[in-house]
Design an enzyme around this catalytic site. Structure first.
Site, short mmCIF file in Angstrom:
data_model
loop_
_atom_site.label_atom_id
_atom_site.label_comp_id
_atom_site.label_asym_id
_atom_site.label_seq_id
_atom_site.Cartn_x
_atom_site.Cartn_y
_atom_site.Cartn_z
N LEU A 1 0.81 -1.21 0.00
CA LEU A 1 0.00 0.00 0.00
C LEU A 1 0.84 1.27 0.00
O LEU A 1 0.42 2.30 -0.53
CB LEU A 1 -0.92 0.02 1.23
N ASN B 1 10.96 5.53 3.64
CA ASN B 1 12.30 5.17 4.09
C ASN B 1 12.27 4.34 5.37
O ASN B 1 13.20 3.59 5.66
CB ASN B 1 13.11 6.45 4.30
N GLY B 2 11.19 4.46 6.13
CA GLY B 2 11.09 3.73 7.38
C GLY B 2 10.54 2.33 7.24
O GLY B 2 10.59 1.55 8.19
N GLY B 3 10.01 1.98 6.07
CA GLY B 3 9.44 0.66 5.88
C GLY B 3 8.21 0.72 5.00
O GLY B 3 7.91 1.74 4.38
N GLY B 4 7.47 -0.38 4.94
CA GLY B 4 6.30 -0.45 4.08
C GLY B 4 5.02 -0.66 4.87
O GLY B 4 5.04 -0.95 6.06
N VAL B 5 3.90 -0.47 4.16
CA VAL B 5 2.58 -0.79 4.70
C VAL B 5 1.94 -1.75 3.69
O VAL B 5 1.91 -1.45 2.48
CB VAL B 5 1.71 0.45 4.89
N LYS C 1 2.26 -3.07 9.18
CA LYS C 1 3.05 -1.84 9.13
C LYS C 1 4.47 -2.18 9.57
O LYS C 1 4.69 -2.63 10.69
CB LYS C 1 2.44 -0.78 10.03
N ASP D 1 -1.66 14.19 13.65
CA ASP D 1 -1.26 14.24 12.23
C ASP D 1 -2.49 14.11 11.35
O ASP D 1 -2.55 13.27 10.45
CB ASP D 1 -0.26 13.13 11.92
#
Length: 864
Positions: free
Chosen positions: A231, A235-239, A254, A364
């Protein structure tokens, strides 16, 4: 949001700026200016400083070493690695500042560069082995983000991959230009930089790397979930969407990568995920908030397993339902949408209130974090910024237009609700971050089209508060775009803003524009100096000699790309027009080998634009005309072949299907324009037939919509624009139909032009915004008066406008920063407005638009 926009927004609040300028003076590594050992030289540019022995050139390719670091240990790691390199004679480059290390580890920095501090260039396998072993020992205990393209050595921050040392390019069969390495047959092939370790098939892995390959292979572990769809990546990872293997339950995974995806406080993705899980568990049972199933560690990565919140993002929901998108808006449609928008807003507000009742601040809130289902029920995602309501925490970073650093605690969410209320009716709220007064202007525009409940109006005015902006940006000067005197004043003001931003003392750019301008060397037509100078000249404004000299001195930067809008031919075109024909000819000659290799047929970066420039130069040089006709023959083969050439199937935009690239700049209409101009130059009928055939190929890529428009199929959306979209097809079809009748082109004309009519257009620029649509519509009805459809665009062009030092200025990509370039900013708007009242085309190779007192001469070019 493009992943590079955040990176280039760090150093300046008004313009996109090189990340190397982000507090550079305070964070520059000493080695950037320190004395080097005897026999060593320093070079490099931009973000990187290159240090190497003064001797033979490095190999063109080979095994290279990457060393990653965190902002905290970067100085120590740089000192240790440089000590080894100086002693062993290994060339290396490094990021110039500690802030660059942080920048390239941020959440939306490019993943391929995550955490890289140094790149080392061993000259052979022996030096590679010595270097890798020495650094593994010297850096034992140091940490750095995993370099996704590489093989890690041991458990530290040392990585290796095979790739190019020098910059070379190759072209795919679809025309895409990629970084390249040379195979044993001497052919250039893509330098594979996908986010996992791989080597070219002809390269043998040195034996000493075998244990590290084995260790990598042994790191796989069962997640317990089968991923079905990606999805989102950062840079921190995927979903990911996934199904639990034991019972098939659909969930969202996540992912968090350690030491990567930093936020403004320095927390990495793992720390933020832990924080998010804590917040979600505190909110369990709140409708619209995903439930946490479990947290799973696989290798070094952490995964939170969450409920899937149904629906589409509020961004997608708005694009689908907003009544001002499209050629017509009825009072009933506006009323119905307003009711739905207010209902969605109230439901989001209710979820936020329930979150506050649990003692949590969401922190956010913006359209990409709100999901809406088919029944307009809402949910929230991405709780990484959540905080305890009692902490009264400020929001340090967030989506442009939805943040207020003065707000604390629950007020952070309430302020964002005010921004969301405005966004639902007119999604131009990013402009508020540039100028706080824009919110009241946008609300006034909203009330021209919608009846807004009093409490929603109050929410917008009370909650949308912005920090004091840079003094250079303010309300736009009073101008009228709908009459000729007003447009003339607007053009003068646009030109003054361009001049006010010029920085001839800078080496990396002359005028501020899109991020791509930095990547292209600041010289190209679309995003660099060439297009800005062309627009000023075409619109009748003075071009400063020192600005022309700046471009001429740096023209070779365009030589690595042969195309018109992104490379050598566009820069050469402008230099030729501005009195530097010899420099232009040199640039064209240097690009010739790349022209011979390219398979790209587009106007933007390929053979169509190159051929058109040769035609332009051929007005006084028959040899150039011959080259243009040779290129036209190559493009004809592409049109007749039936192959995609990267147009019929464009791949993906991020994780989404990009559909096709039909249109003027990336599609088959660019080749059609080349064939049309060849016909006008030679009278050869087969060129006219080819123009019709190319346009038919673009029409094959269009879809009819219920509103009567004919738009390019962009996969997850349809597109009306000049770049990719139906406007560009309409432009060329209009010209071809003046020469030859064609039933299909005539029958498609109304739908193509109808697609250019929309009250709501998010961006103002020429290539993918309102300026391109209004200029297209104006050209479609040459006569004594502008068509009402063009006037309708002009009547709302002020929605996008801001002031820069009292001069008229427009935002670039994303509406996050101002831009002066041709594709996205002032220069393109200037060219579009000039074409409405003067006998000039708004792009190179377009005939001038007839205006009162002027008559179309098919022999005149756009610069006559």
């Amino acid at each position: 949001m493009r992943e590079d926009l955040e990176l280039y927004s760090l150093a300046d609040r008004v313009f996109y700026e090189a990340p190397s300028r982000w507090e550079a003076a305070a964070t520059t590594f000493e080695l950037v200016e320190a004395a080097l050992p005897d026999g060593w030289v320093r070079g490099g540019n931009g973000d990187w400083c290159m240090v190497r022995p003064d001797g033979p050139d490095l190999p063109d390719q080979g095994w290279k070493v990457h060393v990653s670091a965190t902002p905290e240990n970067s100085s120590r790691v740089l000192a240790e690695v440089s000590r080894h390199c100086f002693a062993a004679g290994v060339a290396f480059k490094f990021l110039r500042t500690r802030n660059l290390v942080r920048a390239y580890s941020l959440k939306y920095a490019p993943r391929s560069a995550s955490g890289k501090l140094l790149t080392l260039y061993p000259v052979d396998d022996a030096q590679l082995e010595t270097t890798v072993k020495a650094l593994s020992t010297a850096l034992d205990g140091e940490r750095g983000p995993y370099v996704l393209t590489d093989l890690r050595i041991g458990g530290g921050p040392v990585f290796v991959r095979y790739g190019g040392f020098s910059v070379k390019h190759c072209f795919t069969p679809d025309g895409e230009q990629l970084l390249a390495v040379e195979n044993p047959d001497g052919e250039l092939v893509p330098d594979d930089r996908r986010p996992f370790f791989t080597t070219p098939e002809w390269v043998s892995t040195p034996g000493f790397l075998a244990p590290h390959l084995d260790a990598r292979s042994g790191q796989s572990a069962s997640l317990g979930y089968r991923i079905t769809e990606a999805l989102h990546f950062s840079n921190g990872g995927g979903v990911y969407l996934a199904r639990r293997e034991d019972d098939g339950t659909e969930v969202v995974l996540k992912e968090a990568r350690p030491l990567a995806g930093l936020d403004s406080s320095g927390r990495d993705a793992v720390a933020r995920l832990e924080h998010e899980v804590t917040a979600l568990r505190a909110l369990e049972g709140v409708a619209g908030v995903p439930r946490v199933h479990e947290v799973v560690d696989v290798w070094e990565h952490r995964f939170a397993v969450l409920d899937r919140v149904p629906g589409r993002t509020l961004q997608a929901w708005g694009a689908l339902h907003h009544p001002l998108v499209g050629p017509e808006t009825s009072p009933g449609a506006a009323r119905d949408y307003a009711e739905r928008a207010v209902r969605v807003l109230r439901r989001v507000t209710a979820v936020i209130e329930r979150i506050h009742e649990r003692g949590v601040v969401f922190g956010d809130l913006h359209p990409a974090n709100v999901l809406v289902d088919d029944e307009d029920r809402v949910g929230l995602v991405d709780f990484e910024a959540a905080s305890d309501i009692g902490d009264q925490r400020r929001q340090h970073m967030g989506y442009a237009g939805f943040t207020d650093p003065d707000a604390r605690g629950a007020e952070v969410d309430r302020q964002a609700l005010g921004a969301l209320a405005l966004w639902l009716f007119l999604p131009l709220t990013s402009l508020n971050a540039l100028h706080p007064g824009k919110a009241s202007e946008l609300l006034a525009a909203v009330e021209e089209h919608f009846t807004v409940p009093d409490d929603v109006r109050t929410l917008i005015l009370d909650r949308v508060r912005r920090p004091a902006p840079a003094t250079s940006v303010a309300a736009a000067p009073e101008v009228r775009f709908t009459d000729e005197p007003g447009r003339r004043a607007a053009r003068d003001s646009l030109a003054e803003a361009i001049r006010a931003t010029a920085a001839p003392d800078r080496d990396d750019r002359l005028f501020p524009g899109d991020v791509q301008g930095f990547l292209n060397g600041g010289t190209d037509f679309a995003f660099g100096a060439a297009g800005v100078l062309w627009a000023l000249r075409t619109a009748g404004h003075d071009v400063e000699p020192e600005h022309v000299a700046w471009l001429a001195e740096r023209a070779e930067r365009s030589a690595g790309r042969p195309g018109f809008f992104d490379g050598a031919h566009g820069t050469a075109h402008v230099l030729d027009l501005l009195g530097h024909p010899a420099r232009a000819a040199e640039l064209v000659d240097r690009a010739a080998p790349d022209v011979a290799r390219t398979q790209d047929v587009s106007l933007f970066s390929g053979l169509a634009g190159i051929g058109l420039n040769h035609l332009h130069l051929g007005e006084r040089d028959p040899a150039q005309l011959a080259r243009a006709l040779e290129i036209a023959d190559r493009v004809a083969e592409a049109v007749e072949s039936g192959r995609s050439h990267g147009i019929d199937a464009a791949g993906r935009v991020g994780l989404r299907d990009a559909g096709t690239r039909g249109g003027l700049l990336r599609g088959w209409s660019g080749p059609a324009l080349l064939f049309l101009r060849c016909y006008e130059a030679t009278g050869r009928r087969h060129h006219l037939d080819l123009a019709v055939r190319a346009l038919h190929r673009d029409l094959d890529l269009c879809v009819s919509r219920p509103d009567g428009t004919l738009q390019v199929d962009g996969g997850f959306r349809t597109l009306p624009y000049l770049d990719v979209g139906s406007a560009g097809i309409a432009l060329v079809a209009d010209e071809v139909l003046r020469h030859v009748p064609d039933e299909r082109l005539s029958g498609s004309s109304a739908g193509l032009h109808r697609s250019c009519r929309s009250t709501l257009v998010v961006q103002s620029g020429l290539f993918a915004g309102r300026a391109g649509l209004l200029a297209t519509l104006a050209r479609s009805s040459p006569g004594e008066r502008l068509p009402e459809s063009a006037v309708a665009h002009l009547s709302v062009l002020h929605w996008h406008a801001l002031g820069y030092h009292g001069h008229l200025a427009f935002p670039g990509e994303g509406n996050f920063r101002l831009s002066m370039d041709f594709a996205t900013g002032n220069a393109g708007v200037l060219a579009a407005l000039a074409s409405l009242d003067e006998p000039v085309g708004f792009m190179p190779f377009l005939e001038p638009l007839p205006t009162p007192g002027h008559h179309r001469n098919p022999l005149l070019g756009s610069n006559s």
